[in-house]
Design a protein around this motif. Structure first.
Motif, mmCIF file in Angstrom:
data_model
loop_
_atom_site.group_PDB
_atom_site.id
_atom_site.type_symbol
_atom_site.label_atom_id
_atom_site.label_comp_id
_atom_site.label_asym_id
_atom_site.label_seq_id
_atom_site.Cartn_x
_atom_site.Cartn_y
_atom_site.Cartn_z
ATOM 1 N N PRO A 223 0.862 -1.272 -0.083
ATOM 2 C CA PRO A 223 -0.022 0.130 0.029
ATOM 3 C C PRO A 223 0.981 1.369 0.003
ATOM 4 C CG PRO A 223 -0.002 -0.901 2.140
ATOM 5 C CD PRO A 223 0.804 -1.853 1.434
ATOM 6 N N LYS A 224 0.682 2.155 -1.007
ATOM 7 C CA LYS A 224 1.473 3.266 -1.223
ATOM 8 C C LYS A 224 0.419 4.472 -1.517
ATOM 9 C CE LYS A 224 5.462 1.313 -1.272
ATOM 10 N NZ LYS A 224 6.604 1.760 -0.215
ATOM 11 N N ASN A 225 0.990 5.654 -0.764
ATOM 12 C CA ASN A 225 0.187 7.040 -1.279
ATOM 13 C C ASN A 225 1.199 7.710 -2.404
ATOM 14 O OD1 ASN A 225 0.101 9.901 -1.253
ATOM 15 N ND2 ASN A 225 -1.125 9.728 0.423
ATOM 16 N N ASN A 226 0.352 7.752 -3.590
ATOM 17 C CA ASN A 226 1.134 8.156 -4.873
ATOM 18 C C ASN A 226 0.737 9.478 -5.075
ATOM 19 O OD1 ASN A 226 -1.475 8.225 -5.660
ATOM 20 N ND2 ASN A 226 -1.160 7.046 -7.474
ATOM 21 N N GLY A 227 0.538 10.448 -4.052
ATOM 22 C CA GLY A 227 0.342 11.813 -4.216
ATOM 23 C C GLY A 227 -0.936 12.084 -5.000
ATOM 24 N N SER A 272 -6.645 8.041 -18.841
ATOM 25 C CA SER A 272 -5.653 7.592 -19.887
ATOM 26 C C SER A 272 -4.166 7.140 -19.292
ATOM 27 C CB SER A 272 -5.776 8.508 -21.011
ATOM 28 O OG SER A 272 -4.876 9.447 -20.626
ATOM 29 N N LEU A 273 -3.560 6.656 -19.934
ATOM 30 C CA LEU A 273 -2.081 6.278 -19.585
ATOM 31 C C LEU A 273 -1.331 7.689 -19.692
ATOM 32 C CD1 LEU A 273 -1.456 2.820 -20.963
ATOM 33 C CD2 LEU A 273 -1.645 3.338 -18.514
ATOM 34 N N GLU A 274 -1.626 8.514 -20.652
ATOM 35 C CA GLU A 274 -0.785 9.608 -21.019
ATOM 36 C C GLU A 274 -1.155 10.651 -19.458
ATOM 37 O OE1 GLU A 274 -1.819 8.066 -25.016
ATOM 38 O OE2 GLU A 274 -2.755 8.186 -23.144
ATOM 39 N N GLU A 275 -2.461 10.561 -19.077
ATOM 40 C CA GLU A 275 -2.547 11.313 -17.967
ATOM 41 C C GLU A 275 -1.654 10.802 -16.633
ATOM 42 O OE1 GLU A 275 -6.726 13.015 -17.873
ATOM 43 O OE2 GLU A 275 -6.923 11.206 -19.095
ATOM 44 N N VAL A 276 -1.777 9.471 -16.631
ATOM 45 C CA VAL A 276 -1.143 8.550 -15.597
ATOM 46 C C VAL A 276 0.425 9.141 -15.468
ATOM 47 C CG1 VAL A 276 -0.304 6.609 -14.492
ATOM 48 C CG2 VAL A 276 -2.691 6.736 -15.436
ATOM 49 N N ILE A 277 0.956 9.051 -16.679
ATOM 50 C CA ILE A 277 2.604 9.334 -16.626
ATOM 51 C C ILE A 277 2.683 10.895 -16.553
ATOM 52 C CG2 ILE A 277 4.197 9.770 -18.134
ATOM 53 C CD1 ILE A 277 3.232 7.041 -19.885
ATOM 54 N N ALA A 278 1.608 11.726 -16.878
ATOM 55 C CA ALA A 278 1.671 13.364 -16.578
ATOM 56 C C ALA A 278 1.730 13.651 -15.230
ATOM 57 C CB ALA A 278 0.511 13.950 -17.231
ATOM 58 N N HIS A 279 0.856 12.579 -14.576
ATOM 59 C CA HIS A 279 0.775 12.798 -12.937
ATOM 60 C C HIS A 279 2.179 12.312 -12.348
ATOM 61 C CE1 HIS A 279 -0.579 12.264 -8.659
ATOM 62 N NE2 HIS A 279 -0.028 10.945 -8.798
ATOM 63 N N TYR A 280 2.743 11.359 -12.654
ATOM 64 C CA TYR A 280 4.133 10.902 -12.062
ATOM 65 C C TYR A 280 5.255 11.889 -12.734
ATOM 66 C CZ TYR A 280 1.668 6.941 -10.201
ATOM 67 O OH TYR A 280 1.089 5.870 -9.550
ATOM 68 N N LEU A 294 8.498 9.242 -5.379
ATOM 69 C CA LEU A 294 7.739 9.994 -6.205
ATOM 70 C C LEU A 294 8.502 11.289 -6.380
ATOM 71 C CD1 LEU A 294 5.293 8.052 -6.059
ATOM 72 C CD2 LEU A 294 3.930 9.976 -6.610
ATOM 73 N N LYS A 295 9.342 11.497 -7.346
ATOM 74 C CA LYS A 295 10.277 12.566 -7.366
ATOM 75 C C LYS A 295 10.077 13.401 -8.624
ATOM 76 C CE LYS A 295 13.884 10.275 -4.369
ATOM 77 N NZ LYS A 295 15.207 9.834 -4.256
ATOM 78 N N GLY A 296 9.275 12.987 -9.345
ATOM 79 C CA GLY A 296 9.113 13.807 -10.826
ATOM 80 C C GLY A 296 10.142 13.228 -11.791
ATOM 81 N N PHE A 297 9.895 13.798 -12.974
ATOM 82 C CA PHE A 297 10.968 13.367 -14.021
ATOM 83 C C PHE A 297 10.394 14.198 -15.113
ATOM 84 C CE2 PHE A 297 7.984 9.746 -13.709
ATOM 85 C CZ PHE A 297 7.322 9.815 -15.003
ATOM 86 N N THR A 298 11.288 14.027 -16.310
ATOM 87 C CA THR A 298 10.992 14.879 -17.407
ATOM 88 C C THR A 298 11.222 13.883 -18.587
ATOM 89 O OG1 THR A 298 11.624 16.927 -16.651
ATOM 90 C CG2 THR A 298 11.383 16.848 -18.970
ATOM 91 N N LEU A 299 10.103 13.802 -19.539
ATOM 92 C CA LEU A 299 10.106 12.988 -20.754
ATOM 93 C C LEU A 299 10.044 13.904 -22.062
ATOM 94 C CD1 LEU A 299 7.926 9.762 -19.509
ATOM 95 C CD2 LEU A 299 10.655 9.956 -19.629
ATOM 96 N N THR A 300 10.590 13.392 -23.178
ATOM 97 C CA THR A 300 10.371 14.060 -24.453
ATOM 98 C C THR A 300 9.166 13.471 -24.751
ATOM 99 O OG1 THR A 300 11.402 12.185 -25.714
ATOM 100 C CG2 THR A 300 12.544 14.159 -24.756
ATOM 101 N N ILE A 301 8.374 13.876 -26.015
ATOM 102 C CA ILE A 301 7.135 13.313 -26.426
ATOM 103 C C ILE A 301 7.419 11.976 -26.931
ATOM 104 C CG2 ILE A 301 5.524 13.578 -28.278
ATOM 105 C CD1 ILE A 301 6.027 16.447 -28.334
ATOM 106 N N THR A 302 8.513 11.830 -27.553
ATOM 107 C CA THR A 302 8.955 10.414 -28.088
ATOM 108 C C THR A 302 9.056 9.464 -26.774
ATOM 109 O OG1 THR A 302 10.178 11.209 -29.961
ATOM 110 C CG2 THR A 302 10.566 9.152 -29.503
#
Length: 327
Positions: A223-227, A272-280, A294-302
């Motif tokens: 069990p985790k709190n994912n913010g 959507s999975l796009e929104e899930v990834i945006a959350h993280y 949960l520390k955040g990260f940055t991804l390119t569109i690709t």
């Protein structure tokens, strides 16, 4: 003497039905790379038990008004979820949580979103008695089953006794333990180059997805709190423990068949999975109990597209189309 005479035919019927117990052993074929499942001694898998559990899984007899079944919230084509934000019970009552997938529940250490139920047998009781789900009583279910000669026959074949709470919980659990999913593109080493790059991202230290979604189950089952929120209307595991540190903590779900199990999160609030990834990517809402992972990260569109391609590669079409599970 007259009472005994009246009772003798019943004894004969019961003894004949007891003799009908068959218990043909069922060997659970686990996917490659999976360990053997731990099956309780009092509920070893047999064809008769699984057949009875399957019939019950699809039978609305489990609900107070006979309008919904287990299958109503756990449909095979959605990896045994229901594609709703929160499940819908009898009389259209809305539940407060998103239905979790039943894939690989044979390996579950705890069940329910708050990780409060230790066995599949015990879990069966929850939706039956929950007001916003089936709103019924398992004793009353057994009474209805005993009115049906076919159910009495199946019960004797499987467990050597008339339908009761023991039979109901164990039969459904036996059927659900056959829901094994481990034959995706990822499992069969058929990933294309984009999916492989997505996999590298998934298992990278920078994203750390596998810290919570590792193992062959793609969940650590913790069990985790994912913010997700600053304030939780559903306090999660806190409901069980009363501990402040458990507010907003929910069991980490499997990512197997994640392409099919939208909407996401404990309350179905992300579509959507796009929104899930945006959350993280954002690092979460910084709730006081939020996981340190949960520390955040940055991804390119690709990169985001490739990560989603990898997640989609966890879809097991053999599992979602397996005729053995169908009604």
């Amino acid at each position: 003497m007259k009472a005994l005479v009246r009772f003798l035919p019943l004894l004969c019927i019961l003894s004949c039905e007891v003799d009908d117990q068959i218990n043909t052993p069922f060997h659970l074929l686990v996917p490659k790379g999976f360990p053997e499942a731990n099956i309780p001694n009092d509920n070893q898998l047999t064809i008769e038990r699984i057949n009875l559990g399957k019939k019950l899984f699809y039978d609305p007899i489990l609900s107070r008004d006979s309008s919904i079944s287990c299958n109503s919230c756990h449909l095979q084509e959605f990896a045994f979820t229901d594609a709703n934000p929160t499940s819908i019970g009898i009389e259209g009552r809305l539940g407060k949580r998103n239905a979790m997938s039943l894939a690989n529940v044979a390996y579950a250490n705890f069940l329910q979103r708050e990780s409060g139920v230790p066995t599949l047998e015990m879990q069966v009781l929850v939706p039956i008695q929950e007001h916003n789900e089936m709103d019924f009583n398992i004793v009353a279910v057994a009474e209805k089953m005993n009115e049906d000669p076919h159910y009495r026959k199946l019960s004797y074949e499987a467990y050597g006794k008339l339908p009761d709470a023991f039979v109901i919980t164990r039969a459904i659990a036996a059927f659900e333990r056959t829901f094994l999913s481990g034959n995706s593109k990822y499992d069969t080493n058929q990933l294309n180059e984009s999916e492989q790059r997505g996999m590298a991202l998934f298992f990278s230290d920078s994203l750390a997805c596998s810290s919570c979604h590792g193992t062959f189950l793609f969940t650590n089952q913790q069990p985790k709190n994912n913010g997700l929120y600053v304030q939780y209307t559903d306090s999660g595991r806190y409901i069980l423990t009363g501990l402040q540190e458990d507010i907003g903590r929910f069991k980490t779900p499997t990512l197997r068949n994640i392409e099919l199990t939208s909407p996401y999160m404990h309350d179905g609030s992300i579509s959507s999975l796009e929104e899930v990834i945006a959350h993280y990517e954002s690092g979460g809402m910084n709730h006081e109990n939020q996981s340190a992972m949960l520390k955040g990260f940055t991804l390119t569109i690709t990169e985001r597209e490739e990560l989603i391609e990898f997640l989609n590669s966890l879809t097991d079409s053999e599992f979602t189309q397996n005729a053995f599970f169908k009604e």
